[in-house]
Design a protein around this motif. Sequence first.
Motif, mmCIF file in Angstrom:
data_model
loop_
_atom_site.group_PDB
_atom_site.id
_atom_site.type_symbol
_atom_site.label_atom_id
_atom_site.label_comp_id
_atom_site.label_asym_id
_atom_site.label_seq_id
_atom_site.Cartn_x
_atom_site.Cartn_y
_atom_site.Cartn_z
ATOM 1 N N ILE A 1 0.825 -1.205 0.000
ATOM 2 C CA ILE A 1 0.000 0.000 0.000
ATOM 3 C C ILE A 1 0.860 1.254 0.000
ATOM 4 N N SER A 2 1.846 1.278 0.899
ATOM 5 C CA SER A 2 2.636 2.504 0.993
ATOM 6 C C SER A 2 3.514 2.687 -0.236
ATOM 7 N N ARG A 3 3.881 1.587 -0.857
ATOM 8 C CA ARG A 3 4.630 1.708 -2.109
ATOM 9 C C ARG A 3 3.737 2.389 -3.152
ATOM 10 N N HIS A 4 2.497 1.936 -3.241
ATOM 11 C CA HIS A 4 1.574 2.561 -4.179
ATOM 12 C C HIS A 4 1.385 4.049 -3.879
ATOM 13 N N ALA A 5 1.357 4.381 -2.595
ATOM 14 C CA ALA A 5 1.089 5.765 -2.218
ATOM 15 C C ALA A 5 2.356 6.615 -2.236
ATOM 16 N N GLY A 6 3.499 5.943 -2.293
ATOM 17 C CA GLY A 6 4.756 6.692 -2.283
ATOM 18 C C GLY A 6 5.077 7.301 -0.936
ATOM 19 N N VAL A 7 4.607 6.668 0.120
ATOM 20 C CA VAL A 7 4.917 7.150 1.472
ATOM 21 C C VAL A 7 5.511 5.998 2.285
ATOM 22 N N SER A 8 5.883 6.291 3.512
ATOM 23 C CA SER A 8 6.445 5.240 4.361
ATOM 24 C C SER A 8 5.331 4.438 5.031
ATOM 25 N N THR A 9 5.682 3.245 5.462
ATOM 26 C CA THR A 9 4.662 2.384 6.069
ATOM 27 C C THR A 9 4.110 2.975 7.373
ATOM 28 N N GLY A 10 4.968 3.672 8.078
ATOM 29 C CA GLY A 10 4.548 4.208 9.369
ATOM 30 C C GLY A 10 3.397 5.185 9.285
ATOM 31 N N LEU A 11 3.205 5.742 8.113
ATOM 32 C CA LEU A 11 2.200 6.796 7.989
ATOM 33 C C LEU A 11 0.777 6.280 8.171
ATOM 34 N N VAL A 12 0.564 5.044 7.852
ATOM 35 C CA VAL A 12 -0.777 4.477 7.988
ATOM 36 C C VAL A 12 -1.278 4.628 9.426
ATOM 37 N N ALA A 13 -0.394 4.320 10.371
ATOM 38 C CA ALA A 13 -0.776 4.442 11.779
ATOM 39 C C ALA A 13 -1.190 5.865 12.106
ATOM 40 N N HIS A 14 -0.502 6.807 11.498
ATOM 41 C CA HIS A 14 -0.789 8.212 11.780
ATOM 42 C C HIS A 14 -2.212 8.592 11.416
ATOM 43 N N TYR A 15 -2.706 8.030 10.328
ATOM 44 C CA TYR A 15 -4.023 8.455 9.839
ATOM 45 C C TYR A 15 -5.140 7.456 10.106
ATOM 46 N N PHE A 16 -4.785 6.190 10.258
ATOM 47 C CA PHE A 16 -5.856 5.187 10.389
ATOM 48 C C PHE A 16 -5.653 4.239 11.564
ATOM 49 N N LYS A 17 -4.721 4.540 12.431
ATOM 50 C CA LYS A 17 -4.427 3.687 13.574
ATOM 51 C C LYS A 17 -3.771 2.373 13.178
ATOM 52 N N ASP A 18 -4.433 1.575 12.376
ATOM 53 C CA ASP A 18 -3.805 0.326 11.935
ATOM 54 C C ASP A 18 -4.370 -0.113 10.592
ATOM 55 N N LYS A 19 -3.942 -1.253 10.144
ATOM 56 C CA LYS A 19 -4.332 -1.720 8.819
ATOM 57 C C LYS A 19 -5.845 -1.903 8.715
ATOM 58 N N ASP A 20 -6.431 -2.479 9.751
ATOM 59 C CA ASP A 20 -7.875 -2.678 9.730
ATOM 60 C C ASP A 20 -8.613 -1.359 9.571
ATOM 61 N N GLY A 21 -8.118 -0.338 10.241
ATOM 62 C CA GLY A 21 -8.734 0.971 10.123
ATOM 63 C C GLY A 21 -8.706 1.470 8.691
ATOM 64 N N LEU A 22 -7.593 1.251 8.040
ATOM 65 C CA LEU A 22 -7.465 1.680 6.648
ATOM 66 C C LEU A 22 -8.409 0.888 5.750
ATOM 67 N N LEU A 23 -8.502 -0.403 5.988
ATOM 68 C CA LEU A 23 -9.382 -1.231 5.158
ATOM 69 C C LEU A 23 -10.837 -0.815 5.332
ATOM 70 N N GLU A 24 -11.217 -0.571 6.581
ATOM 71 C CA GLU A 24 -12.590 -0.142 6.827
ATOM 72 C C GLU A 24 -12.868 1.184 6.125
ATOM 73 N N ALA A 25 -11.934 2.098 6.235
ATOM 74 C CA ALA A 25 -12.115 3.397 5.575
ATOM 75 C C ALA A 25 -12.208 3.228 4.066
ATOM 76 N N THR A 26 -11.481 2.261 3.549
ATOM 77 C CA THR A 26 -11.513 2.029 2.104
ATOM 78 C C THR A 26 -12.889 1.530 1.660
ATOM 79 N N LEU A 27 -13.424 0.566 2.399
ATOM 80 C CA LEU A 27 -14.755 0.059 2.049
ATOM 81 C C LEU A 27 -15.793 1.171 2.177
ATOM 82 N N ARG A 28 -15.661 1.937 3.253
ATOM 83 C CA ARG A 28 -16.592 3.042 3.461
ATOM 84 C C ARG A 28 -16.521 4.025 2.287
ATOM 85 N N SER A 29 -15.348 4.251 1.814
ATOM 86 C CA SER A 29 -15.166 5.174 0.700
ATOM 87 C C SER A 29 -15.821 4.639 -0.573
ATOM 88 N N LEU A 30 -15.614 3.360 -0.834
ATOM 89 C CA LEU A 30 -16.257 2.747 -2.002
ATOM 90 C C LEU A 30 -17.769 2.876 -1.897
#
Lengths: 200, 200, 200, 200
Positions: C35-64
């Motif tokens: 994911i972070s490779r696709h976004a061109g950012v570091s892996t640590g950034l996910v925690a900053h915005y979504f707490k953890d991977k599950d948070g990001l996945l949930e936000a993704t489904l919500r967005s869809l």
Amino acid sequence: MARVRVGDMRRRQLISATIDSIHDVGFSATTLQSISRHAGVSTGLVAHYFKDKDGLLEATLRSLASDLSAAIVEKLRQAVTPRDRLAAVVAGLLAPEQFEPRIARVWLAFWGQVTHAPKLKRVQNIYEKRLLANLRHAFKQVLPAEQAEEQAIALAALIDGLWLRAALSREPSNADQAQTLCLAFIDNVMERQRTSCSAA
Amino acid sequence: MARVRVGDMRRRQLISATIDSIHDVGFSATTLQSISRHAGVSTGLVAHYFKDKDGLLEATLRSLASDLSAAIVEKLRQAVTPRDRLAAVVAGLLAPEQFEPRIARVWLAFWGQVTHAPKLKRVQNIYEKRLLANLRHAFKQVLPAEQAEEQAIALAALIDGLWLRAALSREPSNADQAQTLCLAFIDNVMERQRTSCSAA
Amino acid sequence: MARVRVGDMRRRQLISATIDSIHDVGFSATTLQSISRHAGVSTGLVAHYFKDKDGLLEATLRSLASDLSAAIVEKLRQAVTPRDRLAAVVAGLLAPEQFEPRIARVWLAFWGQVTHAPKLKRVQNIYEKRLLANLRHAFKQVLPAEQAEEQAIALAALIDGLWLRAALSREPSNADQAQTLCLAFIDNVMERQRTSCSAA
Amino acid sequence: MARVRVGDMRRRQLISATIDSIHDVGFSATTLQSISRHAGVSTGLVAHYFKDKDGLLEATLRSLASDLSAAIVEKLRQAVTPRDRLAAVVAGLLAPEQFEPRIARVWLAFWGQVTHAPKLKRVQNIYEKRLLANLRHAFKQVLPAEQAEEQAIALAALIDGLWLRAALSREPSNADQAQTLCLAFIDNVMERQRTSCSAA
DNA sequence: CATGAATGAGTTTTCATTCAT
DNA sequence: TATGAATGAAAACTCATTCAT
């Protein structure tokens, strides 16, 4: 000068937050984030005032030690007899505020780290030596040198031991009882001395 | 049965490696990698035997405590008089092997964590209670109940304090001197009791 | 306010990268690194915005889901007759952009997870209920309640089925054909209703 | 030969355990450990019978697909008219056992993976083509080629859609209702055909 | 055949530190 | 000064696979 004071306040605030954090979650779970959350500031601020996390931890231990020293010095000022001096040290070390979990736990947490952190070790050594010198000096006024050294060690151990058990136990600790036990120890040592002297 | 033993050996090996690592680099710098390096196995093996790092740490503390208990029990077996019993506990707790840095530092490190890790706390509580019960029981045979309780606490504190100062100091510690101080304390308490009794 | 937007942009960027990654390598092969490779950012950034991977996945489904909802709502705005409304829902769900593999595959991947991830399930439930309510409401204006319910389910199933086969097939899918089939279904249902009414 | 059968039983046992595990914890949380726990065997056994995890997953999907095919073939055997044939396919695909969560969820989970796993994709393609061929063939006996193709797609979509909603919903699903909807669709198509024929 | 101990690569997560604003 | 976004290294943990017994 006002500037300096603002800086000092921030420093104190961060040190206090560090103590709170160690008390709440323990040493190894204390992070810059947990500290800054306690202080209500951002994480970046620590670097501004203490270079890095280790600097803040060292400053925190130094602050604990200097508060304790100040309390003892204050009580020693009014002491006249050797027994007064010993009682003053006991009163300082086993003062109610040192028994509060907020302080006691944090001391204990630091002690667990001290053996592997030279900078912390140095701070602890100074406090240690000063304490023992105080006790030894007082005992020497009433005991022969060798016995004075021995009893100084014993009293220091008794104090630390009482304090340690307080820190480990979860019940609100009894500072009074601890002080009474130490005073009994002191009086006991002195009485034996008097007895053996008069006997000789 | 051979199987069980192989597993037990691995467990012991990992616990020993944990102690080594805490001794070498301290509690917070002890990682699964530092442990497995000491044990000469892969990091994944910890999960196999202890579920996770916390499980291993708990098992390590439990191992330290049970070794200590066993040593005391062994010495108590030969004790006859109350003084023998007190001396046995002192001899167990302040045995030379408990003063070895490898053990002492690790105990200290754990104490720093115990207040924040309920599972560790439980282990420590058991050890603590058993110790105090031993001392109280012995003192009750020669002192009135209230004084027995008090002196048991004082002796426990003295023991812990002596041990603590040894653990904190870098010099190779003197187990003999520590035991002598404790025995002096015990004899002193008992003699005072005898004196006041005969006086009455 | 500018701050908020910067954060929102990053969030969108990470969600988009998540969709890309699931599309490229599938759900179970999607890692924080991919994911972070696709976004061109570091892996640590996910925690900053979504707490953890599950948070990001949930936000993704919500967005869809919210993109899809918005599209349908937009089309419903211009609808007048019940048939318009049904056609609008069909047009939204079977819009060409929903057939793009980038979107379709990711929906499918999430559906495979939804049954075992309560948080995802919740998101999916909301979307599901809203959709069915729309269809039911439109059908009720031209059919008796019971039949309306039945036909709403059938139409929803037809839509999902058409979309599903498109998602599973590798050929570039034909959104037009799918919509045509649905409209035929709708007209068919309505015509039968008219016929049976006039017959009665 | 007995040997072969023992091996086959183990294979079936592991496939069944895989289905159970996917049903219980989902596709991505299904590990060799969760599978072997379900099967009551050791993890190492999988390698013995399926080379690796992917091999087991492929065999599992293949097993699901062949069970389904067998059920349809069985029902087709008794079919005479085109309508019988269509009804047989519907009855096979929407049979109660395919609606059971244990099976439905697992199908769905596989579909989420299929697009990124060529080996799984191949299995799914075969099933897909066979199904469509069955429907197309039956419709061609009563409809012109072009319409037959179209209606075959629509019916397949309706079937998949109904099944999909059942798999996603948590309520115990109604296989009967689903079949009724499909039969209504079939009859409807056929009746329109008859009407338009007779009209011409 | 079957086990489960052991590995080690890979994944998620955490966190001290840096830096632009 | 102060913030908090961003990094990247290091940590814990997971897990498919291998292999000796």
